[in-house]
Design a protein around this motif. Structure first.
Motif, PDB file in Angstrom:
ATOM      1  N   GLN A 185      -3.271   2.895 -16.521  1.00  0.00           N
ATOM      2  CA  GLN A 185      -2.663   1.804 -15.763  1.00  0.00           C
ATOM      3  C   GLN A 185      -3.163   1.791 -14.321  1.00  0.00           C
ATOM      4  O   GLN A 185      -3.462   0.724 -13.760  1.00  0.00           O
ATOM      5  N   VAL A 186      -3.273   2.970 -13.723  1.00  0.00           N
ATOM      6  CA  VAL A 186      -3.773   3.059 -12.349  1.00  0.00           C
ATOM      7  C   VAL A 186      -5.213   2.562 -12.275  1.00  0.00           C
ATOM      8  O   VAL A 186      -5.599   1.805 -11.369  1.00  0.00           O
ATOM      9  N   GLU A 187      -6.017   2.963 -13.234  1.00  0.00           N
ATOM     10  CA  GLU A 187      -7.418   2.532 -13.252  1.00  0.00           C
ATOM     11  C   GLU A 187      -7.517   1.027 -13.410  1.00  0.00           C
ATOM     12  O   GLU A 187      -8.379   0.370 -12.804  1.00  0.00           O
ATOM     13  N   ALA A 216       4.238   3.597  -4.806  1.00  0.00           N
ATOM     14  CA  ALA A 216       2.793   3.817  -4.923  1.00  0.00           C
ATOM     15  C   ALA A 216       2.526   5.298  -5.081  1.00  0.00           C
ATOM     16  O   ALA A 216       3.418   6.139  -4.911  1.00  0.00           O
ATOM     17  N   GLN A 217       1.291   5.614  -5.426  1.00  0.00           N
ATOM     18  CA  GLN A 217       0.846   6.999  -5.482  1.00  0.00           C
ATOM     19  C   GLN A 217      -0.526   7.085  -4.834  1.00  0.00           C
ATOM     20  O   GLN A 217      -1.274   6.096  -4.781  1.00  0.00           O
ATOM     21  N   VAL A 218      -0.844   8.266  -4.311  1.00  0.00           N
ATOM     22  CA  VAL A 218      -2.063   8.460  -3.520  1.00  0.00           C
ATOM     23  C   VAL A 218      -3.000   9.389  -4.283  1.00  0.00           C
ATOM     24  O   VAL A 218      -2.591  10.468  -4.749  1.00  0.00           O
ATOM     25  N   HIS A 219      -4.278   8.964  -4.394  1.00  0.00           N
ATOM     26  CA  HIS A 219      -5.310   9.763  -5.046  1.00  0.00           C
ATOM     27  C   HIS A 219      -6.387  10.112  -4.030  1.00  0.00           C
ATOM     28  O   HIS A 219      -6.754   9.287  -3.173  1.00  0.00           O
ATOM     29  N   ARG A 220      -6.869  11.327  -4.130  1.00  0.00           N
ATOM     30  CA  ARG A 220      -7.966  11.760  -3.263  1.00  0.00           C
ATOM     31  C   ARG A 220      -9.286  11.327  -3.895  1.00  0.00           C
ATOM     32  O   ARG A 220      -9.480  11.458  -5.106  1.00  0.00           O
ATOM     33  N   ALA A 221     -10.200  10.815  -3.052  1.00  0.00           N
ATOM     34  CA  ALA A 221     -11.452  10.283  -3.586  1.00  0.00           C
ATOM     35  C   ALA A 221     -12.565  10.442  -2.560  1.00  0.00           C
ATOM     36  O   ALA A 221     -12.321  10.751  -1.386  1.00  0.00           O
ATOM     37  N   ARG A 222     -13.795  10.249  -3.050  1.00  0.00           N
ATOM     38  CA  ARG A 222     -14.967  10.203  -2.169  1.00  0.00           C
ATOM     39  C   ARG A 222     -15.598   8.827  -2.325  1.00  0.00           C
ATOM     40  O   ARG A 222     -15.899   8.393  -3.432  1.00  0.00           O
ATOM     41  N   ALA A 234      -8.359   8.547   1.083  1.00  0.00           N
ATOM     42  CA  ALA A 234      -7.112   8.536   0.322  1.00  0.00           C
ATOM     43  C   ALA A 234      -6.914   7.132  -0.222  1.00  0.00           C
ATOM     44  O   ALA A 234      -6.970   6.148   0.534  1.00  0.00           O
ATOM     45  N   VAL A 235      -6.691   7.028  -1.523  1.00  0.00           N
ATOM     46  CA  VAL A 235      -6.543   5.734  -2.179  1.00  0.00           C
ATOM     47  C   VAL A 235      -5.075   5.573  -2.579  1.00  0.00           C
ATOM     48  O   VAL A 235      -4.571   6.292  -3.451  1.00  0.00           O
ATOM     49  N   LYS A 236      -4.417   4.648  -1.946  1.00  0.00           N
ATOM     50  CA  LYS A 236      -3.012   4.369  -2.222  1.00  0.00           C
ATOM     51  C   LYS A 236      -2.935   3.203  -3.207  1.00  0.00           C
ATOM     52  O   LYS A 236      -3.383   2.095  -2.897  1.00  0.00           O
ATOM     53  N   VAL A 237      -2.372   3.451  -4.381  1.00  0.00           N
ATOM     54  CA  VAL A 237      -2.348   2.461  -5.458  1.00  0.00           C
ATOM     55  C   VAL A 237      -0.894   2.102  -5.766  1.00  0.00           C
ATOM     56  O   VAL A 237      -0.057   2.994  -5.996  1.00  0.00           O
ATOM     57  N   GLN A 238      -0.603   0.819  -5.793  1.00  0.00           N
ATOM     58  CA  GLN A 238       0.753   0.373  -6.105  1.00  0.00           C
ATOM     59  C   GLN A 238       1.018   0.530  -7.602  1.00  0.00           C
ATOM     60  O   GLN A 238       0.145   0.272  -8.435  1.00  0.00           O
ATOM     61  N   ARG A 239       2.235   0.946  -7.908  1.00  0.00           N
ATOM     62  CA  ARG A 239       2.590   1.143  -9.317  1.00  0.00           C
ATOM     63  C   ARG A 239       2.537  -0.184 -10.078  1.00  0.00           C
ATOM     64  O   ARG A 239       3.011  -1.207  -9.579  1.00  0.00           O
ATOM     65  N   PRO A 240       1.989  -0.209 -11.279  1.00  0.00           N
ATOM     66  CA  PRO A 240       1.911  -1.462 -12.049  1.00  0.00           C
ATOM     67  C   PRO A 240       3.297  -2.011 -12.352  1.00  0.00           C
ATOM     68  O   PRO A 240       4.205  -1.280 -12.760  1.00  0.00           O
ATOM     69  N   GLY A 241       3.477  -3.323 -12.146  1.00  0.00           N
ATOM     70  CA  GLY A 241       4.711  -4.002 -12.501  1.00  0.00           C
ATOM     71  C   GLY A 241       5.884  -3.718 -11.582  1.00  0.00           C
ATOM     72  O   GLY A 241       7.010  -4.136 -11.888  1.00  0.00           O
TER      73      GLY A 241
END
Length: 630
Positions: A185-187, A216-222, A234-241
């Motif tokens: 879902q996040v992807e 939301a939740q935060v993922h570490r990325a390059r 840091a990628v902050k992604v809103q929860r689906p729905g």
């Protein structure tokens, strides 16, 4: 049907204000029915003379149609009755809302809040123990209610101006944590928001979130850069729905707040409806990460000045934002290695960091944002402040910011300078409560405390004083900051530190190096005025010498003023003409002598009937305008 359409059109035109098609059609049908029965009555009463009463036969159906439109507008104003499609969608929403409301009610009852929702309180409870128990029940119910109610509890924990200490202390324990959303879902949210597969945008993206909250939740990325280098983000992604759930809860919350304000005295004192509206607006902004990106860019624009003004050995930073990758549901910012200030106590002690320096740096940064930058972090609670591995502090989560113009910033600077001055109190000019507030916080040897801001809010609420929303945001931010700073330095005198900062800033502005620059800026602003001053002075003195000096006041120079006066004059004339026509009609209807139209009706009476129709049309038009404006 042609007659019905003609009556509908004519009644709308005579009223002079747009009328809904359904109402106009109904009015036309009623007018047609009136015309039908009136025609039968005329043919029976005046056989052979129907043509003489043609104007009456046309006017009465129009009046019937207009009376219906006026009555409908008075009883059911336009726009209050939904359209068929709105009824269908509204019914679906009402059903879903009822289910959710039932669930919330069960949660409230399970935690013992049922009587309070009905405006009552439990008997036999002591003031202190009852408050503590109620606060604990409220926290548990809000936590079980979900994201919206958890956020509401966090907001309420900062409102010491509205709630007793037992409630703010208990609600401060609310944690905005949640189980991570499934990666697929996040992807999907990332791919849809960024318009490209995840691996095309990021060189690496950790599937396990570094932090997961209810929104939301935060993922570490390059980040994959064009020059081949990688930047850690840091990628902050809103929860689906999540938006649909939040919108439904906000609707319920605002309805519940209005109901409570109607039923409960404590809710009216708190102003639950206003608090709910403000909270709903803040939540909707928090759901749009583009707002947070713009807020961070606005704060960053003033950050260079902040570093010069705050100084000291401890820096306060904010992460860079990658606006080109920020969307409504995704926020990409610089990754900062650190730990939340809420959990940083042991680390500070282990590394031997100077708590006083950390406290002063964070406080001065916030005061700079308020008094100099003009855009400030409005929610500096411990979870939004990081202690970085290199000893710096960082501010996060700019979903809520305050903005102040130059005049408001100057006023706040003067306020900070005035805090602590033992000025005389003229009790004849001030309310007794205000005098007590000044005597308690601003006079004497003991320094002012952060409690001053809370007491100021309560004083304004008690006497229904108006505090501008921008200043209210400042006071709430300072009250929240007090709790954050107390984790670093218990018993911190926030008022004294803020006053010292303001004094330093004023001294810097008056220093020999800054004075020429300030004077030059003021002079540049005055040059246009100074250039026009001699010419205007010459005109004034010449007019005085020749006795032509006068003062002209332009009435109704504003187009809006003219429209108001024109509308009032128009309604007055219609009312006057309607009344005059009605009086003339009454006089003529009593004249039985003179030329006869029929054996029973004179010419004067026929004219009276027509004038009565005219009077009715004019009066109905005025009434419809009044009801429509309401």
């Amino acid at each position: 049907m042609a007659v019905v359409a003609l009556l509908a059109w004519a009644s709308r035109q005579l009223l002079g204000v747009p009328v809904g098609a359904l109402r106009a059609l109904t009015a036309g049908l009623l007018g047609f029915a009136a015309a039908y029965f009136l025609g039968k009555a005329l043919r029976a009463a005046q056989p052979g003379h129907t043509a003489a009463f043609l104007t009456v036969a046309l006017g009465v159906p129009l009046i019937v149609a207009m009376i219906y439109l006026v009555a409908a507008e008075a009883l059911v104003p336009s726009g209050t009755v939904p359209q068929p499609l709105e009824i269908i969608t509204g019914t679906r929403r009402a059903i879903a809302r009822s289910r959710r409301y039932s669930q919330i009610s069960r949660i409230a009852v399970r935690h013992g809040l049922g009587p309070y929702m009905r405006g009552r309180r439990l008997r036999g409870e002591g003031p202190a123990g009852g408050r503590a128990a109620l606060a604990a029940s409220l926290r548990q119910a809000l936590e079980e209610g979900g994201v919206t109610f958890t956020k509401l509890g966090q907001l309420m924990s900062t409102r010491r101006d509205l709630l007793p200490e037992e409630f703010t202390t208990e609600l401060a324990q609310l944690q905005d944590r949640a189980e991570p959303a499934p990666w697929d879902q996040v992807e999907g949210v990332l791919a849809q928001s960024l318009g490209a597969p995840v691996d095309q945008v990021f060189a690496e993206l950790q599937r396990e979130p570094a932090a997961a909250a209810s929104i939301a939740q935060v993922h570490r990325a390059r980040l994959r850069c064009d020059d081949g280098s990688d930047t850690e983000v840091a990628v902050k992604v809103q929860r689906p729905g999540i938006r649909a759930t939040v919108e439904q809860d906000l609707d319920i919350l605002q309805r519940l707040a209005v109901t409570l304000e109607d039923r409960a005295r404590w809710a009216r004192a708190v102003g639950t409806a206003g608090v709910a509206r403000g909270f709903a607006a803040a939540m909707r902004e928090e759901l749009d990460f583009r707002v947070e990106a713009r807020n961070m860019a606005a704060v960053a624009a003033t950050w260079a000045g902040q570093q010069r003004a705050v100084g000291g050995s401890v820096q306060v930073v904010l992460p860079a934002v990658y606006e080109q990758l920020c969307t409504e549901h995704v926020l990409v910012i610089e990754w900062l290695d650190g730990i939340s200030l809420r959990a940083a106590g042991p680390l500070i002690d282990d590394r031997g960091l100077d708590r006083a320096k950390l406290t002063r740096a964070l406080l001065r940064s916030m005061v700079y944002q308020i008094t100099e930058g003009g855009v400030f972090h409005a929610d500096p609670h411990p979870g939004n402040v990081l202690l970085l591995t290199d000893g710096r502090l960082a501010l996060l989560d700019f979903g809520s910011v305050g903005r102040l113009d130059a005049q408001q910033r100057a006023g706040l600077q003067n306020l900070l300078l005035a805090v602590g001055r033992a000025d005389e109190i003229d009790e004849w000019q001030l309310e007794r409560a205000l005098g007590q507030f000044v005597a308690r916080h601003l006079i004497g040897t003991s320094p002012p405390t952060a409690e001053m801001f809370t007491d100021l809010f309560r004083l304004a609420s008690r006497f229904e004083l108006t505090i501008p929303p921008e200043i209210a945001t400042v006071l709430r931010a300072l009250a929240t900051l007090e709790g954050t700073l107390s984790l670093l330095t218990p018993g911190i005198d926030i008022a004294a530190e803020a006053r010292e900062y303001a004094a330093d800033q004023v001294a810097a502005q008056l220093s020999p190096t800054a004075a020429p620059k300030s004077a030059a800026q003021e002079l540049v602003a005055l040059v246009p005025v100074l250039r026009r001053l001699p010419r205007r002075f010459d005109r004034v003195t010449s007019a005085m010498e020749q006795g032509r000096l006068s003062l002209n006041v332009r009435l109704f120079a504003d187009e809006r003023d003219r429209r108001v006066v024109t509308g009032l004059t128009y309604q007055f004339l219609l009312t006057f003409l309607g009344a005059a026509s009605g009086i003339a009609a009454a006089v003529l209807l009593g004249v039985a002598s003179g030329p006869k139209i029929t054996s029973d009706v004179s010419l004067a009476q026929l004219i009276g009937y027509n004038l009565l129709i005219v009077a009715a049309i004019l009066v109905l038009r005025v009434l419809y305008t009044i009801f429509r404006k309401r």
